[in-house]
Design an enzyme around this catalytic site. Structure first.
Site, short mmCIF file in Angstrom:
data_model
loop_
_atom_site.label_atom_id
_atom_site.label_comp_id
_atom_site.label_asym_id
_atom_site.label_seq_id
_atom_site.Cartn_x
_atom_site.Cartn_y
_atom_site.Cartn_z
N HIS A 169 0.82 -1.22 0.00
CA HIS A 169 0.00 0.00 0.00
C HIS A 169 0.84 1.26 0.00
O HIS A 169 0.45 2.29 0.54
CB HIS A 169 -0.96 0.03 1.21
N ARG A 170 2.03 1.17 -0.57
CA ARG A 170 2.94 2.32 -0.65
C ARG A 170 3.36 2.86 0.72
O ARG A 170 3.84 3.99 0.82
CB ARG A 170 2.35 3.46 -1.49
N LEU A 171 3.20 2.04 1.76
CA LEU A 171 3.65 2.47 3.09
C LEU A 171 5.12 2.04 3.25
O LEU A 171 5.46 1.20 4.07
CB LEU A 171 2.78 1.84 4.18
N HIS A 172 5.95 2.57 2.39
CA HIS A 172 7.35 2.15 2.36
C HIS A 172 8.05 2.46 3.67
O HIS A 172 7.69 3.41 4.36
CB HIS A 172 8.08 2.85 1.21
#
Ligand SMILES: Cc1cc2nc3c(=O)[nH]c(=O)nc-3n(C[C@H](O)[C@H](O)[C@H](O)COP(=O)(O)O)c2cc1C
Length: 191
Positions: A169-172
């Site tokens: 979820h692009r929560l890098h």
């Protein structure tokens, strides 16, 4: 773990095992006297607490941008692992002894190539380059090829290291380490 160099070692070991080729390839960014940035790939040939070492022609464009007190940035992107490592720091020349030792490990072809190459300068055509290579082959026939005076290593001493890991979820995950005396200060960045 709060030592970014140890974290780098662990990631680099995984990259060596997983990347199909050139896991030691890194983009090297430099800045010219006019403020113009430029970037190109080089290969990491040594690293440790003192920094990250690559070798190149000391008359190349990049070398012109890596004079005394210069700063540079390095970027590794390990696609299969979905990771990047960003490194920024000051640059110094690797010693002659270190450059000689590494040059001696290169294949004879690469050693002759280092003599033949006029990196970053225009050559009339490919045939000129091949003729130079042949001339160097003849020059060093029957003897060890010494390191050319215009070829050697540079070391980037890290002042900032960011380890970036792709997450769902692009929560890098971004761990930033900034040099603090002999140690490192760590902060987490937002993706
Ligand atoms: C994967 C890869 C690795 C490279 N490694 C090096 C290297 O270790 N040293 C080097 O001088 N050039 C290397 N090159 C070539 C450089 O990217 C570049 O073309 C050359 O050094 C001239 O750069 P400059 O004109 O900015 O100085 C590599 C290129 C690629 C694609």
């Amino acid at each position: 773990m709060t030592d970014p160099l140890a974290l780098f070692d662990a990631w680099f070991a995984e990259a060596r095992a997983s990347e199909p080729n050139d896991s030691n390839a890194m983009a090297l960014a430099t800045v010219g006297a006019d403020g113009q940035p430029s970037v190109r790939m080089v290969l990491l040939k040594g690293h440790g607490p003192d920094g990250f070492v690559f070798y190149t022609n000391r008359e190349s464009r990049k070398a012109g941008e890596l004079g005394a007190g210069a700063k540079a940035a390095l970027l590794f992107h390990w696609k299969s692992l979905r990771r990047q490592v960003r490194i920024e720091g000051s640059v110094s020349l690797a010693s002659d002894a270190e450059s000689d030792a590494y040059f001696a490990t290169r294949s004879r072809d690469s050693q002759l190539g280092a003599w033949a190459s006029d990196q970053s300068r225009p050559l009339a055509d490919r045939a000129t380059f091949e003729a130079r290579y042949e001339a160097m082959r003849a020059r060093f026939e029957g003897e060890d090829v010494p390191r050319p005076p215009h070829w050697g290593g540079y070391r980037v001493a890290p002042e900032r290291i960011e380890l970036w890991q792709d997450r769902a979820h692009r929560l890098h995950e971004r761990r930033l380490f900034v040099r603090d005396g002999d140690g490192w200060r760590e902060g987490l960045l937002y993706p």
